[in-house]
Scaffold this active site. Structure first.
Site, PDB file in Angstrom:
ATOM      1  N   ASP A  59       0.863  -1.187   0.000  1.00 27.58           N
ATOM      2  CA  ASP A  59       0.000   0.000   0.000  1.00 27.58           C
ATOM      3  C   ASP A  59       0.898   1.236   0.000  1.00 27.58           C
ATOM      4  O   ASP A  59       1.234   1.779   1.044  1.00 27.58           O
ATOM      5  CB  ASP A  59      -0.915  -0.026   1.237  1.00 27.58           C
ATOM      6  CG  ASP A  59      -1.954   1.089   1.216  1.00 27.58           C
ATOM      7  OD1 ASP A  59      -1.886   1.962   0.331  1.00 27.58           O
ATOM      8  OD2 ASP A  59      -2.835   1.081   2.097  1.00 27.58           O
ATOM      9  N   HIS A  60       1.278   1.666  -1.198  1.00 29.88           N
ATOM     10  CA  HIS A  60       2.244   2.751  -1.367  1.00 29.88           C
ATOM     11  C   HIS A  60       1.659   3.904  -2.183  1.00 29.88           C
ATOM     12  O   HIS A  60       0.732   3.709  -2.971  1.00 29.88           O
ATOM     13  CB  HIS A  60       3.487   2.242  -2.109  1.00 29.88           C
ATOM     14  CG  HIS A  60       4.537   1.675  -1.222  1.00 29.88           C
ATOM     15  ND1 HIS A  60       5.875   1.939  -1.379  1.00 29.88           N
ATOM     16  CD2 HIS A  60       4.447   0.854  -0.148  1.00 29.88           C
ATOM     17  CE1 HIS A  60       6.570   1.308  -0.462  1.00 29.88           C
ATOM     18  NE2 HIS A  60       5.724   0.631   0.309  1.00 29.88           N
ATOM     19  N   SER A  88       9.538  -4.795  13.830  1.00 27.56           N
ATOM     20  CA  SER A  88      10.959  -4.823  13.484  1.00 27.56           C
ATOM     21  C   SER A  88      11.855  -4.760  14.716  1.00 27.56           C
ATOM     22  O   SER A  88      13.067  -4.920  14.595  1.00 27.56           O
ATOM     23  CB  SER A  88      11.303  -3.662  12.553  1.00 27.56           C
ATOM     24  OG  SER A  88      11.002  -2.416  13.171  1.00 27.56           O
ATOM     25  N   GLY A  89      11.264  -4.502  15.882  1.00 32.00           N
ATOM     26  CA  GLY A  89      12.040  -4.393  17.116  1.00 32.00           C
ATOM     27  C   GLY A  89      11.148  -4.536  18.327  1.00 32.00           C
ATOM     28  O   GLY A  89       9.954  -4.821  18.222  1.00 32.00           O
ATOM     29  N   GLY A  99       4.634   2.938   8.984  1.00 36.98           N
ATOM     30  CA  GLY A  99       4.764   3.715   7.763  1.00 36.98           C
ATOM     31  C   GLY A  99       6.172   4.082   7.357  1.00 36.98           C
ATOM     32  O   GLY A  99       7.143   3.878   8.091  1.00 36.98           O
ATOM     33  N   GLU A 100       6.251   4.639   6.148  1.00 35.31           N
ATOM     34  CA  GLU A 100       7.498   5.112   5.563  1.00 35.31           C
ATOM     35  C   GLU A 100       7.320   6.557   5.109  1.00 35.31           C
ATOM     36  O   GLU A 100       6.298   6.901   4.514  1.00 35.31           O
ATOM     37  CB  GLU A 100       7.891   4.273   4.355  1.00 35.31           C
ATOM     38  CG  GLU A 100       8.138   2.814   4.619  1.00 35.31           C
ATOM     39  CD  GLU A 100       8.402   2.067   3.327  1.00 35.31           C
ATOM     40  OE1 GLU A 100       9.463   2.296   2.713  1.00 35.31           O
ATOM     41  OE2 GLU A 100       7.542   1.268   2.916  1.00 35.31           O
TER      42      GLU A 100
END
Length: 321
Positions: free
Chosen positions: A37-38, A173-174, A106-107
């Site tokens: 989803d970008h 991721s962590g 998100g990015e």
């Protein structure tokens, strides 16, 4: 038994091709399908980025069996969480309950288009946590009002939502994201085959819940062609999400990956037609406790050949795991 999925990459195919590939992947025997989803591709060479949600609606209509999932949607900046809840509830109904809402923090690549400053990661996790509260409340079908640290909702209600509503997955991721996922999610999502992610997820309440992984591969009858294509379109992948989530556009991803060689890519991503090499890449996730694994075939124009090969060779080998 591990389930194996197919990845619909919006960054490398247009909407009509994505729907066609989704149907072909179901026919090839994949168990589930995930979709990115970008708003942007990572690199200009990928060349596409249609909106995932209309594509999902078409895929839900065109397929019959496969489970569907966003991998992943950011419900904090580009989309308000109330809108994500409505989108997810609608796709859930269109797919007869086959849809899972995958969410993440998100990015910058995609979220900068909303014109807001990109917050630090701890704030992004706060925003995601609050957004999930809103989405889960709306999935009850009741009116909600919310005034929180990051969001305000004024008398919102979903008029069309399934019973049960879509499950919610959270990308990790962590430790911070694993703790959030263990507390809030129905399943864990990751792109690294790290058993410790599942352990932290379990410790926060995720024990017994599914965990979904994703692995890039580059199938081609000619190995060098597969390597060249992977380098052209996926050399950004090795930067890791702590770096990739901060980069603001395709030029930044190109700059960050300019010194990545074809040899580097070939060492990180299985390339060519050797089934065992691709199986080993998937095996790392299976051995790390993942219940679902979705390969990403690199190259939008290469999906038909990949799916024929997957039906005949890859999926039978994966079932052996």
């Amino acid at each position: 038994m591990t389930k194996f999925g197919y990845t619909l990459m919006c960054e490398q195919s247009g909407p009509a091709a994505l729907v066609q590939d989704a149907v072909a992947a179901e026919e090839a025997g994949f168990d589930f399908e995930v979709i990115s989803d970008h708003y942007f591709p990572w690199l200009d060479s990928q060349g596409h980025s249609p909106n995932a949600w209309p594509v999902l609606g078409a895929v839900a209509h065109a397929t019959q069996r496969v489970e569907l999932m966003t991998y992943v949607t950011c419900p904090t900046t580009r989309y308000h969480p109330t809108i994500v809840a409505q989108l997810a509830a609608t796709v859930g109904l269109l797919s007869d309950g086959r849809f899972t809402l995958g969410l993440g923090a998100g990015e910058n690549l995609n979220e900068h288009v909303a014109g807001r400053a990109w917050p630090p990661v701890n704030v992004r996790h706060e925003m995601l946590d609050e957004a999930i509260d809103i989405i889960a409340a709306l999935f009850t079908g009741e009116y909600i009002r919310h005034r929180g640290r990051h969001y305000r909702v004024d008398s919102a209600k979903l008029w069309d939502v399934g019973n049960p509503p879509p499950r919610i997955g959270v990308a990790v991721s962590g430790r911070r994201s694993c703790t959030l996922a263990g507390r809030q999610a129905d399943l864990m999502i990751a792109v690294e085959p790290e058993a410790k992610l599942g352990e932290m997820f379990d410790a926060a309440g995720g024990h017994g819940k599914p965990r979904v992984g994703q692995v890039p591969i580059s199938y081609d009858p000619d190995r060098q062609t597969a390597i060249d294509r992977a380098h052209e379109q996926f050399r950004w992948f090795g930067g890791g999400w702590k770096v990739n989530s901060e980069l603001p556009g395709t030029a930044a991803f190109a700059a960050a990956s300019q010194f990545v060689t074809k040899e580097d890519v070939a060492n990180a991503i299985p390339c060519g037609r050797d089934v065992e090499a691709h199986v080993q890449a998937v095996r790392r996730f299976v051995d790390a406790g993942f219940t679902h694994v979705a390969p990403v075939q690199i190259g939008g124009g290469q999906q038909a050949g990949f799916l024929d090969w997957a039906r005949a060779e890859l999926l039978p080998a994966l079932r052996g795991l």
